[in-house]
Write a protein that holds these residues in place. Sequence first.
Motif, PDB file in Angstrom:
ATOM      1  N   ILE A  34       0.832  -1.211   0.000  1.00  0.00           N
ATOM      2  CA  ILE A  34       0.000   0.000   0.000  1.00  0.00           C
ATOM      3  C   ILE A  34       0.865   1.258   0.000  1.00  0.00           C
ATOM      4  O   ILE A  34       0.610   2.205  -0.754  1.00  0.00           O
ATOM      5  CB  ILE A  34      -0.949  -0.022   1.213  1.00  0.00           C
ATOM      6  N   ILE A  35       1.895   1.287   0.837  1.00  0.00           N
ATOM      7  CA  ILE A  35       2.772   2.466   0.884  1.00  0.00           C
ATOM      8  C   ILE A  35       3.510   2.645  -0.439  1.00  0.00           C
ATOM      9  O   ILE A  35       3.685   3.779  -0.924  1.00  0.00           O
ATOM     10  CB  ILE A  35       3.761   2.343   2.055  1.00  0.00           C
ATOM     11  N   PHE A  36       3.945   1.548  -1.051  1.00  0.00           N
ATOM     12  CA  PHE A  36       4.623   1.649  -2.334  1.00  0.00           C
ATOM     13  C   PHE A  36       3.684   2.186  -3.402  1.00  0.00           C
ATOM     14  O   PHE A  36       4.089   2.982  -4.265  1.00  0.00           O
ATOM     15  CB  PHE A  36       5.155   0.278  -2.747  1.00  0.00           C
ATOM     16  N   THR A  37       2.420   1.762  -3.374  1.00  0.00           N
ATOM     17  CA  THR A  37       1.441   2.268  -4.334  1.00  0.00           C
ATOM     18  C   THR A  37       1.222   3.764  -4.161  1.00  0.00           C
ATOM     19  O   THR A  37       1.159   4.519  -5.144  1.00  0.00           O
ATOM     20  CB  THR A  37       0.112   1.519  -4.178  1.00  0.00           C
ATOM     21  N   LEU A  38       1.120   4.220  -2.912  1.00  0.00           N
ATOM     22  CA  LEU A  38       0.952   5.647  -2.662  1.00  0.00           C
ATOM     23  C   LEU A  38       2.188   6.429  -3.098  1.00  0.00           C
ATOM     24  O   LEU A  38       2.076   7.533  -3.651  1.00  0.00           O
ATOM     25  CB  LEU A  38       0.674   5.883  -1.180  1.00  0.00           C
ATOM     26  N   HIS A  39       3.370   5.873  -2.851  1.00  0.00           N
ATOM     27  CA  HIS A  39       4.599   6.546  -3.258  1.00  0.00           C
ATOM     28  C   HIS A  39       4.710   6.613  -4.787  1.00  0.00           C
ATOM     29  O   HIS A  39       5.148   7.628  -5.343  1.00  0.00           O
ATOM     30  CB  HIS A  39       5.810   5.811  -2.683  1.00  0.00           C
ATOM     31  N   HIS A  40       4.306   5.546  -5.457  1.00  0.00           N
ATOM     32  CA  HIS A  40       4.367   5.532  -6.921  1.00  0.00           C
ATOM     33  C   HIS A  40       3.366   6.515  -7.517  1.00  0.00           C
ATOM     34  O   HIS A  40       3.642   7.134  -8.550  1.00  0.00           O
ATOM     35  CB  HIS A  40       4.091   4.123  -7.439  1.00  0.00           C
ATOM     36  N   SER A  41       2.220   6.687  -6.872  1.00  0.00           N
ATOM     37  CA  SER A  41       1.216   7.613  -7.400  1.00  0.00           C
ATOM     38  C   SER A  41       1.694   9.053  -7.338  1.00  0.00           C
ATOM     39  O   SER A  41       1.224   9.898  -8.105  1.00  0.00           O
ATOM     40  CB  SER A  41      -0.091   7.467  -6.624  1.00  0.00           C
ATOM     41  N   ASN A  42       2.632   9.356  -6.421  1.00  0.00           N
ATOM     42  CA  ASN A  42       3.155  10.716  -6.338  1.00  0.00           C
ATOM     43  C   ASN A  42       4.037  11.074  -7.529  1.00  0.00           C
ATOM     44  O   ASN A  42       4.372  12.244  -7.719  1.00  0.00           O
ATOM     45  CB  ASN A  42       3.948  10.893  -5.047  1.00  0.00           C
ATOM     46  N   LYS A  43       4.436  10.069  -8.332  1.00  0.00           N
ATOM     47  CA  LYS A  43       5.229  10.347  -9.522  1.00  0.00           C
ATOM     48  C   LYS A  43       4.356  10.668 -10.728  1.00  0.00           C
ATOM     49  O   LYS A  43       4.879  11.006 -11.788  1.00  0.00           O
ATOM     50  CB  LYS A  43       6.125   9.146  -9.838  1.00  0.00           C
ATOM     51  N   GLU A  44       3.046  10.514 -10.581  1.00  0.00           N
ATOM     52  CA  GLU A  44       2.120  10.845 -11.653  1.00  0.00           C
ATOM     53  C   GLU A  44       1.583  12.249 -11.435  1.00  0.00           C
ATOM     54  O   GLU A  44       1.618  12.795 -10.334  1.00  0.00           O
ATOM     55  CB  GLU A  44       0.980   9.829 -11.710  1.00  0.00           C
ATOM     56  N   ALA A 102       4.750  21.585 -13.360  1.00  0.00           N
ATOM     57  CA  ALA A 102       4.781  21.424 -11.901  1.00  0.00           C
ATOM     58  C   ALA A 102       5.206  20.013 -11.506  1.00  0.00           C
ATOM     59  O   ALA A 102       5.969  19.830 -10.548  1.00  0.00           O
ATOM     60  CB  ALA A 102       3.411  21.755 -11.317  1.00  0.00           C
ATOM     61  N   LEU A 103       4.712  19.000 -12.234  1.00  0.00           N
ATOM     62  CA  LEU A 103       5.105  17.626 -11.937  1.00  0.00           C
ATOM     63  C   LEU A 103       6.599  17.432 -12.161  1.00  0.00           C
ATOM     64  O   LEU A 103       7.294  16.815 -11.339  1.00  0.00           O
ATOM     65  CB  LEU A 103       4.311  16.655 -12.815  1.00  0.00           C
ATOM     66  N   TYR A 104       7.125  17.963 -13.257  1.00  0.00           N
ATOM     67  CA  TYR A 104       8.546  17.794 -13.554  1.00  0.00           C
ATOM     68  C   TYR A 104       9.415  18.469 -12.494  1.00  0.00           C
ATOM     69  O   TYR A 104      10.404  17.886 -12.017  1.00  0.00           O
ATOM     70  CB  TYR A 104       8.861  18.366 -14.937  1.00  0.00           C
ATOM     71  N   ILE A 105       9.055  19.682 -12.093  1.00  0.00           N
ATOM     72  CA  ILE A 105       9.844  20.385 -11.083  1.00  0.00           C
ATOM     73  C   ILE A 105       9.779  19.649  -9.749  1.00  0.00           C
ATOM     74  O   ILE A 105      10.776  19.550  -9.017  1.00  0.00           O
ATOM     75  CB  ILE A 105       9.353  21.835 -10.937  1.00  0.00           C
ATOM     76  N   LYS A 106       8.620  19.096  -9.408  1.00  0.00           N
ATOM     77  CA  LYS A 106       8.495  18.336  -8.164  1.00  0.00           C
ATOM     78  C   LYS A 106       9.417  17.123  -8.171  1.00  0.00           C
ATOM     79  O   LYS A 106      10.097  16.838  -7.175  1.00  0.00           O
ATOM     80  CB  LYS A 106       7.036  17.895  -7.975  1.00  0.00           C
ATOM     81  N   LEU A 107       9.456  16.398  -9.293  1.00  0.00           N
ATOM     82  CA  LEU A 107      10.343  15.242  -9.391  1.00  0.00           C
ATOM     83  C   LEU A 107      11.803  15.664  -9.450  1.00  0.00           C
ATOM     84  O   LEU A 107      12.683  14.953  -8.955  1.00  0.00           O
ATOM     85  CB  LEU A 107       9.980  14.422 -10.634  1.00  0.00           C
ATOM     86  N   LEU A 108      12.072  16.828 -10.045  1.00  0.00           N
ATOM     87  CA  LEU A 108      13.455  17.308 -10.164  1.00  0.00           C
ATOM     88  C   LEU A 108      14.047  17.635  -8.802  1.00  0.00           C
ATOM     89  O   LEU A 108      15.144  17.180  -8.461  1.00  0.00           O
ATOM     90  CB  LEU A 108      13.487  18.534 -11.080  1.00  0.00           C
ATOM     91  N   ARG A 125      13.694  12.404  -8.071  1.00  0.00           N
ATOM     92  CA  ARG A 125      12.948  11.202  -8.425  1.00  0.00           C
ATOM     93  C   ARG A 125      12.771  11.054  -9.926  1.00  0.00           C
ATOM     94  O   ARG A 125      11.930  10.289 -10.385  1.00  0.00           O
ATOM     95  CB  ARG A 125      11.577  11.214  -7.740  1.00  0.00           C
ATOM     96  N   LEU A 126      13.547  11.789 -10.700  1.00  0.00           N
ATOM     97  CA  LEU A 126      13.514  11.633 -12.152  1.00  0.00           C
ATOM     98  C   LEU A 126      14.288  10.381 -12.533  1.00  0.00           C
ATOM     99  O   LEU A 126      15.441  10.195 -12.117  1.00  0.00           O
ATOM    100  CB  LEU A 126      14.106  12.853 -12.847  1.00  0.00           C
ATOM    101  N   SER A 127      13.675   9.530 -13.319  1.00  0.00           N
ATOM    102  CA  SER A 127      14.335   8.296 -13.753  1.00  0.00           C
ATOM    103  C   SER A 127      15.073   8.542 -15.057  1.00  0.00           C
ATOM    104  O   SER A 127      14.570   9.205 -15.962  1.00  0.00           O
ATOM    105  CB  SER A 127      13.308   7.181 -13.937  1.00  0.00           C
ATOM    106  N   GLY A 128      16.292   7.995 -15.144  1.00  0.00           N
ATOM    107  CA  GLY A 128      17.095   8.149 -16.342  1.00  0.00           C
ATOM    108  C   GLY A 128      18.538   7.876 -16.033  1.00  0.00           C
ATOM    109  O   GLY A 128      18.920   7.561 -14.897  1.00  0.00           O
ATOM    110  N   PRO A 129      19.428   7.962 -17.031  1.00  0.00           N
ATOM    111  CA  PRO A 129      20.856   7.727 -16.800  1.00  0.00           C
ATOM    112  C   PRO A 129      21.424   8.724 -15.808  1.00  0.00           C
ATOM    113  O   PRO A 129      21.174   9.909 -15.904  1.00  0.00           O
ATOM    114  CB  PRO A 129      21.485   7.884 -18.181  1.00  0.00           C
ATOM    115  N   CYS A 172      18.991  14.252 -15.274  1.00  0.00           N
ATOM    116  CA  CYS A 172      19.317  13.365 -16.381  1.00  0.00           C
ATOM    117  C   CYS A 172      18.531  13.693 -17.633  1.00  0.00           C
ATOM    118  O   CYS A 172      19.002  13.464 -18.755  1.00  0.00           O
ATOM    119  CB  CYS A 172      19.072  11.913 -15.958  1.00  0.00           C
ATOM    120  N   ILE A 173      17.312  14.191 -17.485  1.00  0.00           N
ATOM    121  CA  ILE A 173      16.496  14.577 -18.637  1.00  0.00           C
ATOM    122  C   ILE A 173      15.871  15.928 -18.350  1.00  0.00           C
ATOM    123  O   ILE A 173      15.682  16.314 -17.193  1.00  0.00           O
ATOM    124  CB  ILE A 173      15.391  13.529 -18.940  1.00  0.00           C
TER     125      ILE A 173
END
Length: 351
Positions: free
Chosen positions: A138-148, A308-314, A318-322, A338-339
Amino acid sequence: MADCDGESPVIEPSLVRQNQPQTESRYLNGQCVWTIRSGSIINPGFDLAQCRSQLELNGFQIPESDLEAPLKTALDVPSVKRYIVFNSSMFHFLMAPVLYLVLWCAVFSSLHSYLTVTDYWVLCLCVSLVSIFLTTAIIFTLHHSNKEINMNLDVRLIAVNERLVKHKLLVAVADWVENCTSNLQLYFVYWDVSRCLRALTESLDEGNYEAQNIQKKLQKSMSYLVLVGEAPQTPSDTGTSHTDTQEDDVEQGADEHRPLLQNEEQERSTSSGQRGAAHQLTTNYSLVPDPALPAQARAQQLLMAYSALYIKLLVSERLSGPSHYRMRPKRNHCTTACICLCQYIRTKVVR
């Protein structure tokens, strides 16, 4: 987490005025210009006047209509504040042990009712493992939803970024838990969108066949991004209510000698107002760019929708990439990640 100029020791304003003020040209894409922490966890809020004064010291002359007014409209709403609290990382952090205890009791009572076990330590061990697994899921699902993209927060900041992008700034709200304390902060990140706009426009400005494929992918990725708002009513929309009013007038004229005429008229006016409220129209606004628009206009809409989503991940890394600089994709317009924004949209949205 990302380091920001706002977290450095505060310099006296008099000393800043004696020297040359910091200008926005010294910043690179992705660098945090200023950050301010929420004053309260239960009632999150930000001192926007202090934000504007600090941004002025850093060389960004932003009028109140482009900063404080849109931010208050987006964030200073009781329902939004409640959502920020219940969707924060601190709330998830506190919810994890409570959720574990609730699941443990529920699983233990269920198994104890249907199974007969002589060794209770075996039952307790099995229940603990199952509860840990469910809590982690459940916690992992909530954490993953914050990336959307978040309809209740990220989408509300689109109007703010549309104003701040003229000043080469983008804003986002990010939070995480550090040393068992919440870090809910408002970030102002320098971003010159011109290169991302040009690159994304080139990606969208393809042939007819490729443009249709891109539009289908956008529809698939952004179909759930729908805003509900009130639609302006036209005289034709209220024609039925006018007819009802005329019919009520005729009935009133036929019954004018009744002793309770005044009370009946008040009841009819109240019911007519209720019918008017019931007939209030709403419409859906999709964030999917209209294919009839030019490629540059569609690219601008996509950049603002996911800013806003990109800046939050930046800022929360939490941005995925090389991770290695040499492995970063070509034409990356961000020096701290990375991107960049346009690459994130091409990877996550256009695909």
